[in-house]
Structures are given as C-alpha cells and as structure tokens.
Write an enzyme that holds these catalytic residues in place. Structure first.
Site, PDB file in Angstrom:
ATOM      1  N   ASP A   2       0.812  -1.207   0.000  1.00 42.89           N
ATOM      2  CA  ASP A   2       0.000   0.000   0.000  1.00 42.89           C
ATOM      3  C   ASP A   2       0.851   1.265   0.000  1.00 42.89           C
ATOM      4  O   ASP A   2       2.061   1.241   0.163  1.00 42.89           O
ATOM      5  CB  ASP A   2      -0.906   0.034   1.242  1.00 42.89           C
ATOM      6  CG  ASP A   2      -2.017  -0.992   1.145  1.00 42.89           C
ATOM      7  OD1 ASP A   2      -2.584  -1.302   2.173  1.00 42.89           O
ATOM      8  OD2 ASP A   2      -2.280  -1.466   0.022  1.00 42.89           O
ATOM      9  N   ASN A  44      -6.260  -6.684  -6.133  1.00 40.06           N
ATOM     10  CA  ASN A  44      -5.189  -6.011  -6.869  1.00 40.06           C
ATOM     11  C   ASN A  44      -5.064  -6.489  -8.311  1.00 40.06           C
ATOM     12  O   ASN A  44      -4.454  -5.804  -9.143  1.00 40.06           O
ATOM     13  CB  ASN A  44      -3.842  -6.202  -6.159  1.00 40.06           C
ATOM     14  CG  ASN A  44      -3.740  -5.401  -4.880  1.00 40.06           C
ATOM     15  OD1 ASN A  44      -4.763  -5.097  -4.265  1.00 40.06           O
ATOM     16  ND2 ASN A  44      -2.550  -5.058  -4.465  1.00 40.06           N
TER      17      ASN A  44
END
Length: 244
Positions: A2, A44
């Site tokens: 992140d 993702n």
C-alpha cells in the site's frame, strides 16, 4: 504494498520489499516466532497489467535475493493464498524457497499473495457444501473448527492460524479484507480476539521504530506483559500479522 509504492512503479514496490526485510530481521532479533504479511490482495488483479507485472517481478526478485540469507537465519518461509493465479516463474521461486527453508524454526514467516478474506471463506464453504452433498458431512458436523480446516491458513501449523496482533499500515483503520475469520473470537486462545494496531505510516516507510512502537502498544494492553528493553518479548509465544 500500500501507500506510495503503488504510485512509484518498481522503485516503490522495491521499497515495500525492503521494508519487509527490515521487519523480518527485527522479528528474528526480538524473538517473535511467527510473522504473517499480506503481500497483495485478490482485488489487486484489477489494477493495470503493467503495475501488477512490476509488483510480481519485485516479489520474485525479493525471494530469489533473500532466500539464502533467510535460510541462514533459521527462517521458515511459507506462502498462502490463491497461488494458482501467479505466473509460473514466481510459483517456481515460491516452491524453491519453501523447500530451502522447510527445516527451519527460528521464525515462521508466511507471505500471503492473491488473497481475499471473503473469497477464502467462500471457497471454504463451497468445499464444505460439496462434502455435504456427497454425504461425507452432516450439517450438524459443520463447526468453526471444520470451517477453519478449509481456509488458506489451514496449511499453517495450528499455533499460527489465529493472530495475537494485527498491524495495519497506511493510516486507514481497516483490516483490508485480511484474515477476517482468523482475527475473530478464539476459544483456543483463552477467549481472546486479535488485537489491532493501526499505524499512520505507509508500508514502504514502516521500519524498526514503527514496529517497536506497535509491539510496545500491544504489551501495554494487558494481554501479555513484557519487561526489559526487548519490544518483541510480549509476542514471544504469539503471532504477528501485518497488512502491507
């Protein structure tokens, strides 16, 4: 990975892997026996292909570069998640790394890739339903223990399947769809939940000081007291899980 790593391409992801190396060394030096980190979630895969290619390449390079040192440190390396979705070269590196470290026990490091807590539960319940339809399982036999046996974490030793402390980085108070079942109420751990610690620091900037602060915060909550100057003493018999 992140934070700013997602906006800086390969350099950003490499910084995230460097942060992982720092955390692993700290846990090893401080006597934390179990560490589980979220490399990336299933969501993702919706990112642009070049971005995912960069992330996967960084993970593959990290494994290749670090496995010899990890083995020398006595680190046992495992990978869980929907690993079938990974490219063949990365799957090969994963298998090689697991084999190279399978006899180690100083630190059990699990890296979670292509994972979703909701999807993991869905897949587990689908398998349980198939067993029920086949007459191999009665509805009354379906217990929390049975569900746990069909989750991705079932590959791990029993003492690693439920976390004591979950550290969530990036300044957002959320679990990021990570270990949703495992972090809930645990009869096997004296009726304790996982403790949550939220850090404002983005994962690529997360290092020794931030990890120590999280461990000291955990120690002060009364579950496991520690003494002296070792921040890992409170987790000497526990599990540290991080979303990164």
């Amino acid at each position: 990975m992140d934070g700013w790593a997602a906006t800086c391409g390969a350099a950003g992801y490499q910084a995230g892997m460097d942060a992982l190396s720092i955390v692993v060394h700290c846990c090893h030096d401080w006597g934390v026996p179990y560490l589980t980190v979220l490399g990336f979630g299933s969501e993702n895969w919706l990112r642009p292909a070049p971005e995912m290619d960069s992330l996967l390449a960084c993970i593959e390079h990290w494994i290749e570069a670090e496995v010899e040192a990890l083995a020398a440190m006595g680190v046992r390396l495992r990978f869980i998640g929907e690993l079938g979705m990974l490219p063949p070269s990365l799957k090969c590196q994963i298998r090689s790394a697991e084999l190279a470290t399978e006899s180690n026990s100083n630190l059990h490091l699990t890296i979670v890739l292509s994972y979703s807590g909701r999807q993991d539960l869905t897949l587990a319940l689908q398998e349980i339903a198939r067993l029920a339809v086949a007459g191999k399982l009665r509805p009354c036999d379906i217990t929390p223990s049975v569900i746990s046996q069909h989750l991705a974490t079932a590959r791990l030793p029993t003492q690693m399947q439920q976390p004591d402390l979950m550290i969530c980085t990036g300044g957002k108070p959320r679990l990021s769809n990570f270990l949703l079942w495992e972090s809930a109420y645990s009869v096997s751990k004296l009726d304790l939940y996982a403790e949550l610690c939220f850090s404002d620091v983005l994962w690529p900037d997360f290092g020794e000081n931030e990890l120590a602060a999280a461990l000291w915060e955990y120690a002060g909550r009364g579950r496991r007291r520690c003494s002296g100057s070792n921040p890992g003493a409170s987790l000497a018999e526990g599990m540290l899980h991080a979303t990164c």
